[in-house]
Design an enzyme around this catalytic site. Structure first.
Site, mmCIF file in Angstrom:
data_model
loop_
_atom_site.group_PDB
_atom_site.id
_atom_site.type_symbol
_atom_site.label_atom_id
_atom_site.label_comp_id
_atom_site.label_asym_id
_atom_site.label_seq_id
_atom_site.Cartn_x
_atom_site.Cartn_y
_atom_site.Cartn_z
ATOM 1 N N LYS A 51 0.805 -1.176 0.054
ATOM 2 C CA LYS A 51 0.098 0.082 0.036
ATOM 3 C C LYS A 51 0.935 1.046 0.026
ATOM 4 O O LYS A 51 1.871 1.417 0.659
ATOM 5 C CB LYS A 51 -0.796 -0.077 1.422
ATOM 6 N N THR A 87 -4.914 12.194 7.022
ATOM 7 C CA THR A 87 -3.578 12.501 7.431
ATOM 8 C C THR A 87 -3.235 13.394 8.618
ATOM 9 O O THR A 87 -2.595 13.292 9.576
ATOM 10 C CB THR A 87 -2.806 12.718 6.263
ATOM 11 N N ASN A 124 -2.689 19.367 1.249
ATOM 12 C CA ASN A 124 -3.555 18.271 1.720
ATOM 13 C C ASN A 124 -3.313 18.171 3.112
ATOM 14 O O ASN A 124 -4.304 18.530 4.021
ATOM 15 C CB ASN A 124 -3.755 17.118 0.811
ATOM 16 N N LYS A 160 5.069 2.499 -3.255
ATOM 17 C CA LYS A 160 4.982 3.718 -3.352
ATOM 18 C C LYS A 160 4.997 3.853 -4.951
ATOM 19 O O LYS A 160 5.646 3.009 -5.589
ATOM 20 C CB LYS A 160 6.118 4.853 -2.663
ATOM 21 N N SER A 215 -7.330 4.748 4.568
ATOM 22 C CA SER A 215 -7.189 4.254 3.351
ATOM 23 C C SER A 215 -7.623 2.498 3.703
ATOM 24 O O SER A 215 -8.351 2.180 2.792
ATOM 25 C CB SER A 215 -5.617 4.254 2.561
ATOM 26 N N LYS A 251 5.413 2.150 8.321
ATOM 27 C CA LYS A 251 4.198 2.851 8.757
ATOM 28 C C LYS A 251 3.100 1.871 8.970
ATOM 29 O O LYS A 251 2.351 1.869 10.117
ATOM 30 C CB LYS A 251 3.873 3.871 7.800
#
Ligand code: NAD
Length: 427
Positions: free
Chosen positions: A68, A188, A219, A104, A356, A92
């Protein structure tokens, strides 16, 4: 290994390994990405010419589940950067105990130079190029720097066209109308806010006497600035890629946000209704913002902002890393010597991937949650993991960053070991 962002990221792994009883095979596995894909994406531009863009997708480790991680559109995107970001995602997801590994992606470009149609064709071309590398049970992209809900919507649509079936769970951070989760856009910053609140209660600090500087007004940065402002913190400085503004008495963040959304420029204003007037302020550079004498510094832009070069000049008491990798490992040592407490990216900005995960779960169940449910679950899980990391840091007398890596390594070590030895013998 040459000096690179990934080798710098690996320094954190090496440091944490001193405090964890994991097998050397596990450590060796985690030093290298599992798979890195480089693609060329042809795009027919609006003027009829053809341009080729370079794109990447890296799956770092999938021991704990499908990988992810976000997709970044930025001129500075390189394979090394994408690999480092995928490394951080691996740790993470383990910190938050999500059933995911780390990945990523990115495309090297300045998205501000493309029209919306060109950006859509580029995004669809990127999905065509990586379609065999991603999937709801394999690797699930999400937004990152200069990508957003709109880009995720195009990605999901293109993947669904390729698969000939509607596949919402292939990306997260989608528009709510396409199966996105409520609360994902603010997740986030919301997660970072919960971590800050928990930390500041421990430190016995009062929001109204706490000054904050936020680097990056996108964001993550604009939302955390607004959450802190609403909770009564004094946000004295913010910046975007062009520079920043400072006002000792605090900025009215909703007004700045209104201005930035409507004019694309960051201005120190106070708005009443639709009328905005400039307020007294100082124009500062991004470098000056980082060196301000504030209680809390929030880097929320890009990596490598606090380095061996400027580490000595940082004056903040606490740093909460909303961006990924804003502090180099050399700067870590300098800040630690100065007594500056750093709350690490792999905990502080994990709210994004946590929601997510909630989005992916909702897509697979076909049952959607309220905003309150999303935020409640996020608060519970990120606060719990923050407390666990805090306890490890106290027990072992190590920094919060090393403690976060220790916490993640224990979980990654268990998963890699549980898989047995097949990877090493049958390839
Ligand atoms: P964004 O594209 O919405 O915003 C990026 C902001 O950084 C913009 O305000 C831009 O002007 C500013 N910026 C760009 N270059 C800069 C520079 N050189 N100096 C100062 N500011 C600069 O991106 P975002 O999603 O808010 O991501 C910001 C950071 O947060 C990144 O490190 C990203 O990896 C991290 N992050 C984002 C998410 C997410 O869900 N969006 C999740 C976890 C971590």
């Amino acid at each position: 290994m040459s000096h690179s962002l990934l080798s710098d990221a690996n320094q954190r792994l090496e440091k944490a390994l001193q405090y964890v009883a994991v097998d050397e095979d596990v450590a060796e596995r985690l030093r290298f990405p599992k798979a890195s894909l480089i693609v060329s994406i042809p795009v027919r531009m609006d003027n009829g010419t053809l341009r080729i863009f370079q794109g990447y997708r890296v799956r770092y480790d999938d021991s704990r589940g499908p990988t992810k991680g976000g997709v970044r559109y930025h001129p500075g995107v390189t394979l090394d950067e994408v690999q480092s970001l995928a490394f951080w995602m691996t740790f993470k997801c383990a910190v938050l105990n999500l059933p995911f590994g780390g990945a990523k992606g990115g495309i090297t470009l300045n998205p501000k130079e493309l029209s919306k149609f060109e950006l859509e064709r580029l995004t669809r071309g990127y999905v065509d190029a990586i379609a065999d590398f991603i999937g709801p049970d394999v690797d699930i992209p999400a937004p990152d720097v200069y990508t957003n809900q709109m880009v995720m919507g195009w990605m999901m649509d293109q993947y669904s066209i390729i698969q000939r079936k509607i596949t919402p769970a292939v990306v997260t951070g989608k528009p709510v109308s396409m199966g996105g989760s409520l609360g994902r856009e603010t997740a986030t910053a919301m997660g970072a806010f919960f971590v800050m609140q928990a930390a500041l209660v421990r430190m016995n600090r009062n929001p109204k006497d706490t000054t904050v500087a936020v680097q990056g007004f996108g964001n993550a940065g604009a939302t955390i600035a607004e959450l802190l402002f609403s909770a009564g913190y004094k946000v004295v400085a913010v910046s975007d890629s062009k520079g920043g503004v400072f006002a000792a008495e605090g900025l009215d963040i909703p007004s700045l946000r209104h201005m930035k959304d409507s004019t694309r420029t960051l201005k120190a204003v106070y708005c009443k209704g639709t009328v905005c007037n400039q307020v007294e302020h100082t124009v500062i550079t991004n470098a000056q913002l980082l060196e301000l004498d504030v209680d809390i510094l929030v880097p929320a832009a890009l990596e490598n902002q606090i380095t061996a070069e400027n580490g000595d000049r940082i004056q903040a008491r606490y740093i909460f890393e909303v961006a990924n990798g804003p502090i180099t490992s050399e700067a870590d040592t300098i800040l630690e010597t100065k007594g500056i407490q750093v709350f690490p990216d792999i905990l502080v900005n994990a709210g994004g991937v946590t929601v997510s995960y909630f989005e992916w779960v909702q897509n697979r169940n076909g049952l959607y949650w309220t905003l309150e449910e999303v935020n409640d679950r996020l608060e519970k899980s990120i606060t719990l993991e923050a407390e666990r990391i805090w306890a490890i840091a106290q027990d072992l007398n190590i920094s919060m960053r090393t403690a976060a890596y220790v916490h993640a390594l224990n979980r990654l070590g268990d998963a890699i070991k549980a898989k047995g030895t097949r990877d090493y013998y049958i390839n």
